[in-house]
Design a protein around this motif. Structure first.
Motif, PDB file in Angstrom:
ATOM      1  N   ARG A   1       0.844  -1.074   0.035  1.00  0.00           N
ATOM      2  CA  ARG A   1      -0.109  -0.122  -0.083  1.00  0.00           C
ATOM      3  C   ARG A   1       0.697   1.299   0.090  1.00  0.00           C
ATOM      4  O   ARG A   1       0.494   2.350  -0.414  1.00  0.00           O
ATOM      5  CB  ARG A   1      -0.909  -0.096   1.221  1.00  0.00           C
ATOM      6  CG  ARG A   1      -1.965  -0.956   0.890  1.00  0.00           C
ATOM      7  CD  ARG A   1      -2.624  -1.873   2.088  1.00  0.00           C
ATOM      8  NE  ARG A   1      -3.775  -2.502   1.612  1.00  0.00           N
ATOM      9  CZ  ARG A   1      -3.737  -3.751   1.182  1.00  0.00           C
ATOM     10  NH1 ARG A   1      -2.223  -4.219   0.934  1.00  0.00           N
ATOM     11  NH2 ARG A   1      -4.501  -4.616   0.768  1.00  0.00           N
TER      12      ARG A   1
ATOM     13  N   ARG B   1       0.221   4.059  -2.848  1.00  0.00           N
ATOM     14  CA  ARG B   1      -0.077   5.380  -2.267  1.00  0.00           C
ATOM     15  C   ARG B   1       1.038   6.457  -2.633  1.00  0.00           C
ATOM     16  O   ARG B   1       0.701   7.564  -3.237  1.00  0.00           O
ATOM     17  CB  ARG B   1      -0.297   5.422  -0.648  1.00  0.00           C
ATOM     18  CG  ARG B   1      -0.888   6.561  -0.168  1.00  0.00           C
ATOM     19  CD  ARG B   1      -0.826   6.817   1.283  1.00  0.00           C
ATOM     20  NE  ARG B   1       0.353   6.032   1.925  1.00  0.00           N
ATOM     21  CZ  ARG B   1       0.342   4.910   2.444  1.00  0.00           C
ATOM     22  NH1 ARG B   1      -0.569   4.071   2.348  1.00  0.00           N
ATOM     23  NH2 ARG B   1       1.528   4.388   3.214  1.00  0.00           N
TER      24      ARG B   1
ATOM     25  N   SER C   1     -10.993   9.312  -4.133  1.00  0.00           N
ATOM     26  CA  SER C   1     -11.962   9.144  -3.070  1.00  0.00           C
ATOM     27  C   SER C   1     -13.478   9.631  -3.498  1.00  0.00           C
ATOM     28  O   SER C   1     -13.481  10.811  -4.034  1.00  0.00           O
ATOM     29  CB  SER C   1     -11.467   9.572  -1.811  1.00  0.00           C
ATOM     30  OG  SER C   1     -11.676  10.864  -1.553  1.00  0.00           O
TER      31      SER C   1
ATOM     32  N   SER D   1     -10.475  -3.574   6.660  1.00  0.00           N
ATOM     33  CA  SER D   1     -10.054  -2.154   6.866  1.00  0.00           C
ATOM     34  C   SER D   1      -9.724  -1.605   8.314  1.00  0.00           C
ATOM     35  O   SER D   1     -10.397  -1.873   9.086  1.00  0.00           O
ATOM     36  CB  SER D   1     -11.104  -1.362   6.079  1.00  0.00           C
ATOM     37  OG  SER D   1     -12.403  -1.441   6.788  1.00  0.00           O
TER      38      SER D   1
ATOM     39  N   SER E   1      -4.601  -0.664   5.441  1.00  0.00           N
ATOM     40  CA  SER E   1      -4.953   0.944   5.197  1.00  0.00           C
ATOM     41  C   SER E   1      -5.489   1.049   3.765  1.00  0.00           C
ATOM     42  O   SER E   1      -5.327   0.014   3.003  1.00  0.00           O
ATOM     43  CB  SER E   1      -3.559   1.851   5.380  1.00  0.00           C
ATOM     44  OG  SER E   1      -2.718   1.371   4.705  1.00  0.00           O
ATOM     45  N   ASP E   2      -5.990   2.098   3.190  1.00  0.00           N
ATOM     46  CA  ASP E   2      -6.317   2.302   1.808  1.00  0.00           C
ATOM     47  C   ASP E   2      -7.460   1.458   1.597  1.00  0.00           C
ATOM     48  O   ASP E   2      -8.556   1.776   1.871  1.00  0.00           O
ATOM     49  CB  ASP E   2      -5.042   2.214   0.889  1.00  0.00           C
ATOM     50  CG  ASP E   2      -3.871   3.136   1.133  1.00  0.00           C
ATOM     51  OD1 ASP E   2      -4.237   4.626   1.301  1.00  0.00           O
ATOM     52  OD2 ASP E   2      -2.871   2.743   1.336  1.00  0.00           O
TER      53      ASP E   2
END
Length: 584
Positions: A105, A109, A125, A280, A306-307
């Motif tokens: 991630r 990211r 998002s 999550s 995460s993410d």
């Protein structure tokens, strides 16, 4: 002058000389992930590597980790020479996977998403979209997604639902009349994971280089839960994914019908024990505990990410119309001796053996070899093994067309090819329906060899031709994996191939072969003998060298022989794709 005493060499039984196969595989997948960071690759190819690293890890948990859990439950010791117990292996895997998820991630990211944004491909998002875009997505949600969704309440009147393997799920927290209730919503896998925001009505793709925005499907569902639960207050929504034991447990000795036994096990695969729960990071601890309890998952089998959950679907981005961000298609070479019409295939092999290296050499001659045999009235027999052939297989189509009163067609379809069991059952039934003689493999073994034997009537009598391959009879994978194909009419190899098929389809037990090395009969013994030959040469001061190109190196006897040869001074080069239990 003081002489230094030679340092004692470790005994070859020392566990420190062997790498655990599970940790070796994890290191292999680290190398896959490293390619996602390698800027020498086109950008979408890097995204593909990230996706592959996730798919690889999913299968590792479904098979390898599930097997370790069974060892723990049955209290079976580890018989591998590294000496690591199943409990120790599971602990190492958990530690490594936690770091691996974080690194995946981070790469996404900090490296891939910014690079994609510079190329006009944005993963946004839902919250950062404009009001207009959110409304457009809501309308698409109501048309394309909402009719598919089935919210499942979880309360005393609605038992905890079955969570299918690797499905993407939303755990929804609802406040209803002063009480908190839960519901599960499964994200459909029949629509893309990444919904395109600025898709015009009636369009399916954007023109190359156009700015394009995507939003994750689960975010769109979460933002529109009022359509699923009208009049209710949504207090929370959390994503999770379950990985289940997918290894087949078949008692082959007791199965009267192997095909039916495998079909039954495939039907039960979806109910396999949970071996991993990925949630999550926003899911509260109490919900994780509650979820794990219903799934039968231990707390040390829960992974927080995460993410977003489930990165394998990033592969969708590689289908964008952006050839500038992908490797150009490879045009394989057609060897001159095989570039003539397919009817000359056998004549070309008579002129000399042919060695091809896919994907740089075309796989078409392999397909033509079987097609030529299927349409040639002088061909009397076709015998072939099939492991993974893919969808719409031209090889199977040729075998189906070959069956007539004058041609004997015998095919071994390996039903235990992992994750290809269902399609192989379908191929086996189609072949049987056409009168092809079909065998399903050997009890207790997987038939992994790729061999085709053609028997042809010619002027001077019967003539045989053989194809041997290191890769599957699958034109799709032949375009992406490096494998050898070898065509020959060498009489000794043809004799060996005939004996091999008698072994595979009948009750013949062949213990000696002229040229072929066949596992589990002669392969290990002969490989160890060849290693020993080089060791003896080195001991006499002669030049000695060994080069291995392998998928995996795990056999203790072969590793032991390589260590002994290395100590004797043999130069050894190992090209190992995946698992290597030898410590270099």
């Amino acid at each position: 002058m003081v002489k230094t005493a030679p340092q004692p060499q470790p005994q070859l039984t020392d566990p420190g000389l062997f790498i655990n196969r599970q940790t070796s595989w994890l290191a292999f997948n680290d190398r896959v992930l490293a390619n996602a960071r390698d800027e020498r690759h086109p950008l979408l190819e890097r995204v593909r590597f990230l996706s592959i690293s996730e798919t690889n890890l999913d299968e590792f948990f479904m098979i390898r980790v599930a097997g370790l859990h069974k060892q723990v439950i049955l209290e079976r010791p580890n018989t591998d020479p590294d000496g690591m117990s199943p409990e120790e292996q599971l602990s190492r895997i958990h530690e490594h996977t936690t770091r691996f998820f974080a690194e995946q991630r981070r790469i996404l990211r900090e490296e891939l998403l910014p690079a994609l944004a510079k190329q006009g491909v944005n993963l946004r998002s839902h919250a950062e979209l404009s009001k207009k875009d959110r409304q457009a997505l809501r309308e698409r949600f109501k048309r394309e997604v909402l009719p598919i969704l089935t919210p499942l309440a979880i309360d005393p009147a609605h038992p905890f639902p079955h969570i299918s393997n690797l499905s993407l799920n939303l755990l929804v927290v609802i406040h209803d009349k002063g009480r908190r209730v839960l519901a599960r919503v499964k994200a459909p896998n029949t629509v893309p994971r990444f919904m395109q925001v600025n898709l015009q009505d009636g369009a399916t793709t954007l023109s190359p280089h156009a700015e394009v925005d995507f939003v994750r499907l689960e975010e769109v569902v979460s933002a529109n839960l009022d359509e699923l639960f009208p009049g209710k207050k949504i207090a929370g929504c959390h994503t999770f994914q379950v990985t289940r034991d997918a290894d087949l447990d078949i008692q082959e000795d007791e199965a009267a019908d192997l095909l039916s036994a495998i079909e039954y096990e495939l039907d039960q695969r979806r109910f396999g024990e949970s071996v991993r729960l990925v949630v999550s990071e926003d899911m509260p601890e109490r919900l994780r505990t509650w979820l794990a309890g219903h799934l039968g998952t231990e707390m040390n089998e829960i992974y927080e990410v995460s993410d977003f959950v489930g990165l394998s679907s990033l592969e969708e981005f590689t289908h964008l119309t952006r050839p500038d961000l992908l490797y150009p298609p490879l045009t394989p070479r057609m060897p001159r001796e095989l570039a003539r019409d397919s009817g000359a295939m056998f004549q070309a092999v008579q002129q000399g053996d042919v060695l091809l290296y896919h994907p740089y050499d075309s796989f078409a001659p392999v397909v033509d070899f079987v097609r030529s045999a299927a349409s040639d009235p002088d061909v009397l027999a076709i015998k072939q093994t099939l492991y993974r052939v893919g969808a719409n297989s031209p090889i199977v189509a040729a075998l189906l067309a070959a069956r007539d009163e004058d041609t004997q067609v015998a095919v071994l379809v390996e039903l235990k090819a992992r994750f290809d069991e269902q399609p192989n059952i379908g191929w086996a039934r189609q072949l049987e329906a056409q009168g092809v003689h079909v065998a399903y493999g050997l009890v207790g073994l997987k038939t992994h060899c790729k061999v085709a034997l053609i028997v042809r009537r010619e002027k001077d009598g019967l003539h045989r031709y053989v194809h041997l391959g290191t890769g599957n009879y699958n034109p799709g994978t032949a375009r992406i994996y490096t494998d050898f194909s070898y065509f020959t009419d060498d009489p000794e190899i043809c004799d060996d191939a005939a004996d091999l098929f008698n072994y595979l389809t009948g009750y013949s037990r062949q213990d000696e072969y002229l040229k072929l090395l066949v596992a589990p009969v002669t392969l290990r013994k002969r490989v160890v003998e060849m290693i020993e030959r080089e060791r003896e040469r080195a001991s006499r001061g002669e030049q000695a060298q060994i080069i291995f190109k392998l998928n995996n190196l795990t056999d203790p006897q072969v590793i032991d022989a390589l260590y002994r040869a290395s100590r004797a001074g043999v130069r050894i080069e190992l090209l190992i794709r995946s698992i290597c239990c030898l410590a270099p």
